[in-house]
Design an enzyme around this catalytic site. Structure first.
Site, PDB file in Angstrom:
ATOM      1  N   ARG A  37      63.324   5.721  -7.101  1.00 47.21           N
ATOM      2  CA  ARG A  37      63.350   6.382  -8.000  1.00 47.21           C
ATOM      3  C   ARG A  37      62.656   7.851  -8.534  1.00 47.21           C
ATOM      4  O   ARG A  37      61.463   8.499  -7.607  1.00 47.21           O
ATOM      5  CB  ARG A  37      62.923   6.042  -9.309  1.00 47.21           C
ATOM      6  CG  ARG A  37      63.884   4.303  -9.351  1.00 47.21           C
ATOM      7  CD  ARG A  37      63.304   3.576 -11.197  1.00 47.21           C
ATOM      8  NE  ARG A  37      62.408   2.432 -10.181  1.00 47.21           N
ATOM      9  CZ  ARG A  37      62.151   1.546 -10.881  1.00 47.21           C
ATOM     10  NH1 ARG A  37      61.658   2.380 -12.398  1.00 47.21           N
ATOM     11  NH2 ARG A  37      61.404   1.014 -10.842  1.00 47.21           N
ATOM     12  N   HIS A  81      56.945  -0.646 -19.106  1.00 51.90           N
ATOM     13  CA  HIS A  81      56.345  -1.147 -18.788  1.00 51.90           C
ATOM     14  C   HIS A  81      54.819  -1.886 -19.704  1.00 51.90           C
ATOM     15  O   HIS A  81      53.713  -1.360 -19.583  1.00 51.90           O
ATOM     16  CB  HIS A  81      54.978   0.277 -17.788  1.00 51.90           C
ATOM     17  CG  HIS A  81      55.391   0.196 -16.057  1.00 51.90           C
ATOM     18  ND1 HIS A  81      56.378   1.184 -15.594  1.00 51.90           N
ATOM     19  CD2 HIS A  81      56.022  -0.811 -15.313  1.00 51.90           C
ATOM     20  CE1 HIS A  81      55.973   1.506 -14.177  1.00 51.90           C
ATOM     21  NE2 HIS A  81      56.328   0.316 -14.093  1.00 51.90           N
ATOM     22  N   ASN A  86      59.482 -13.768 -14.116  1.00 52.05           N
ATOM     23  CA  ASN A  86      60.086 -12.961 -13.633  1.00 52.05           C
ATOM     24  C   ASN A  86      61.236 -12.389 -13.077  1.00 52.05           C
ATOM     25  O   ASN A  86      61.134 -12.188 -11.860  1.00 52.05           O
ATOM     26  CB  ASN A  86      59.236 -11.763 -13.505  1.00 52.05           C
ATOM     27  CG  ASN A  86      59.088  -9.885 -13.154  1.00 52.05           C
ATOM     28  OD1 ASN A  86      60.252  -9.512 -12.983  1.00 52.05           O
ATOM     29  ND2 ASN A  86      58.489  -9.128 -12.893  1.00 52.05           N
ATOM     30  N   GLU A 130      50.380  -8.472 -15.877  1.00 47.75           N
ATOM     31  CA  GLU A 130      51.845  -8.632 -16.954  1.00 47.75           C
ATOM     32  C   GLU A 130      52.020 -10.023 -17.197  1.00 47.75           C
ATOM     33  O   GLU A 130      52.135 -10.828 -18.170  1.00 47.75           O
ATOM     34  CB  GLU A 130      52.889  -7.790 -16.218  1.00 47.75           C
ATOM     35  CG  GLU A 130      52.771  -5.976 -16.585  1.00 47.75           C
ATOM     36  CD  GLU A 130      53.348  -5.485 -15.015  1.00 47.75           C
ATOM     37  OE1 GLU A 130      54.300  -4.837 -15.862  1.00 47.75           O
ATOM     38  OE2 GLU A 130      53.946  -5.857 -14.221  1.00 47.75           O
ATOM     39  N   ARG A 144      59.828 -12.041 -18.960  1.00 47.32           N
ATOM     40  CA  ARG A 144      59.767 -10.666 -18.759  1.00 47.32           C
ATOM     41  C   ARG A 144      61.057 -10.155 -18.739  1.00 47.32           C
ATOM     42  O   ARG A 144      61.653 -10.483 -18.142  1.00 47.32           O
ATOM     43  CB  ARG A 144      59.192 -10.571 -17.395  1.00 47.32           C
ATOM     44  CG  ARG A 144      58.396  -9.111 -17.808  1.00 47.32           C
ATOM     45  CD  ARG A 144      58.131  -8.280 -16.257  1.00 47.32           C
ATOM     46  NE  ARG A 144      58.435  -7.141 -16.833  1.00 47.32           N
ATOM     47  CZ  ARG A 144      57.170  -5.965 -15.366  1.00 47.32           C
ATOM     48  NH1 ARG A 144      57.361  -6.456 -14.549  1.00 47.32           N
ATOM     49  NH2 ARG A 144      57.635  -4.702 -15.583  1.00 47.32           N
TER      50      ARG A 144
END
Length: 411
Positions: free
Chosen positions: A241, A185, A16, A381, A97
């Site tokens: 964010r 996601h 990742n 993940e 990813r």
């Protein structure tokens, strides 16, 4: 996990790659389950005082290195050197990813020159993520020429959204240019649905709450809507964010306040959310510790929960009801006060939390009389990437390959 044979064991490396970090995990994959061998990260890539750390399955420190890592190529090679020095098996396939796969990629895909060319065309859609992720792929190719690499897209899960949910109320030509709700996601949502199994039947909202946060409305395993939109900046209020924002605000800042495009991009991605509202920190744990004594921290936490609660109501309307609410992600899994605040006022959806179960982070935190079951499910993940990569490699090469400790691939 797949239809591969019971003896079909493979060593899968998951990567990742972020703008200044590379996270990695090494799995031994064999039907019907997987075993984590190690995971770790290289941090502060391109900066001074970099750190590489490798952890074992019980989170024990296996290796630690403090040095500068000039770029992603150096960082990936250093991570692979560290794994080899621990006598861990060399990977047989690598899963990456990727935050964005565009409108066409709806499943994990083998990396080849065509895919790399397509990803480079998508950089404008994800300029903060894709360049680093492409560098990670290229670094692995240099280390292990010819090794199978699989791209696992965070957007793929949402490609099944109804067109109505994907479209923005903009002219049709804008849709034709690729501007639509992509959602993110997705790997986390896939993993949660895997864990839930038959329990995912019915109307479910999955709330992935972390520094990046989003929700998905899923009915009988089919995604119907999600909160993040064209980019990971939209939707819920997050750590740094802003989430959904009136576009007129951005036009005002650009036209009247002289903000540049780069300045606005930095504002909405790195200066807003919990950090912007509190003026203190983007870390929920820090703000929860301060909220009783600092009104700025309290306001940021309550705004985060208010926006999450509002989006649950909207997604419940899409689902025409709600039977299961799942909290996951760093905040969703570990911040009991946030779960409590988010669920406050949702009794009309049949949500009733058990305070003791919530505080103990139990798997089920709703009361026995709650018509909507509320769950806490840790996401993984990396493991979802390992499963996808195992399945793709098994389909491509067939059963019978075994792991090997021959060759570290050192450069």
């Amino acid at each position: 996990m797949t239809t591969a044979g019971l003896d079909d064991e493979r060593i899968i490396l998951c990567l990742n790659s972020g703008s200044s970090s590379v996270k990695f995990a090494l799995f031994q994959c064999r039907e019907p389950k997987e075993r984590l061998l190690a995971r770790g990260a290289v941090e502060r890539i391109g900066l001074q005082a970099g750190l590489l750390r490798v952890l074992g399955p019980a989170k024990e420190i296996l290796a630690e290195l403090n040095r500068d890592f000039a770029d992603h190529n150096v960082a990936v090679h250093a991570a692979l050197d560290a794994l080899a020095s621990l006598n861990l098996p060399r990977p047989e396939a690598v899963g990456h990813r990727l935050v964005h796969g565009g409108a066409e990629r709806d499943s994990p895909t083998i990396v080849d020159p065509r895919l790399l060319a397509d990803l480079k065309k998508l950089i404008a859609f994800a300029p903060l993520h894709l360049p680093a992720e492409i560098k990670g792929i290229e670094a692995v190719s240099r280390r292990f020429p010819g090794i199978l690499q699989v791209a696992c897209f965070d957007t793929a899960f949402h490609r099944r959204l109804p067109e109505m949910a994907q479209r923005f109320p903009l002219p049709r030509t804008i849709w034709d240019h690729g501007v639509r709700k992509y959602g993110f996601h997705g790997l986390s949502y896939e993993y949660i649905l895997d864990v839930l199994g038959e329990a995912a039947r019915g109307r479910t909202i999955i709330a992935h709450l972390g520094n990046g946060a989003s929700m998905a409305a899923v009915r009988d395993g089919q995604p119907l809507d999600t909160t993040m939109g064209f980019t990971p900046t939209g939707g819920l209020m997050m750590g740094t964010r802003c989430g959904d924002l009136d576009p007129g605000i951005l036009l005002y800042l650009f036209r009247e306040k002289g903000r540049s495009v780069a300045g606005i991009e930095d504002l909405v991605n790195h200066q807003s959310g919990l950090l912007g509202v509190s003026g203190i920190s983007s870390d929920m744990k820090t703000l929860l510790e301060m909220k009783n004594n600092d009104p700025r921290a309290s306001l940021a936490v309550e705004m985060f929960c208010y926006h999450a609660r509002k989006h649950i109501g909207a997604l419940a309307a899409v689902l025409e009801g709600l039977e299961t609410l799942v909290f996951t992600g760093g905040i969703g899994e570990r911040a009991a006060p946030v779960r409590r605040s988010v669920c406050r006022g949702l009794a009309y959806l049949g949500i009733k939390l058990d305070p003791a179960l919530n505080e103990s982070h139990a798997g089920t935190i709703s009361t026995a009389g709650s018509s909507c079951k509320v769950l806490v499910v840790p996401t993984d993940e990396d493991l979802m990437i390992a499963r996808h990569t195992y399945n793709v490699s098994s389909d491509r090469e067939g059963p019978g390959r075994s792991s090997s400790r021959d060759g570290t691939g050192k450069h």
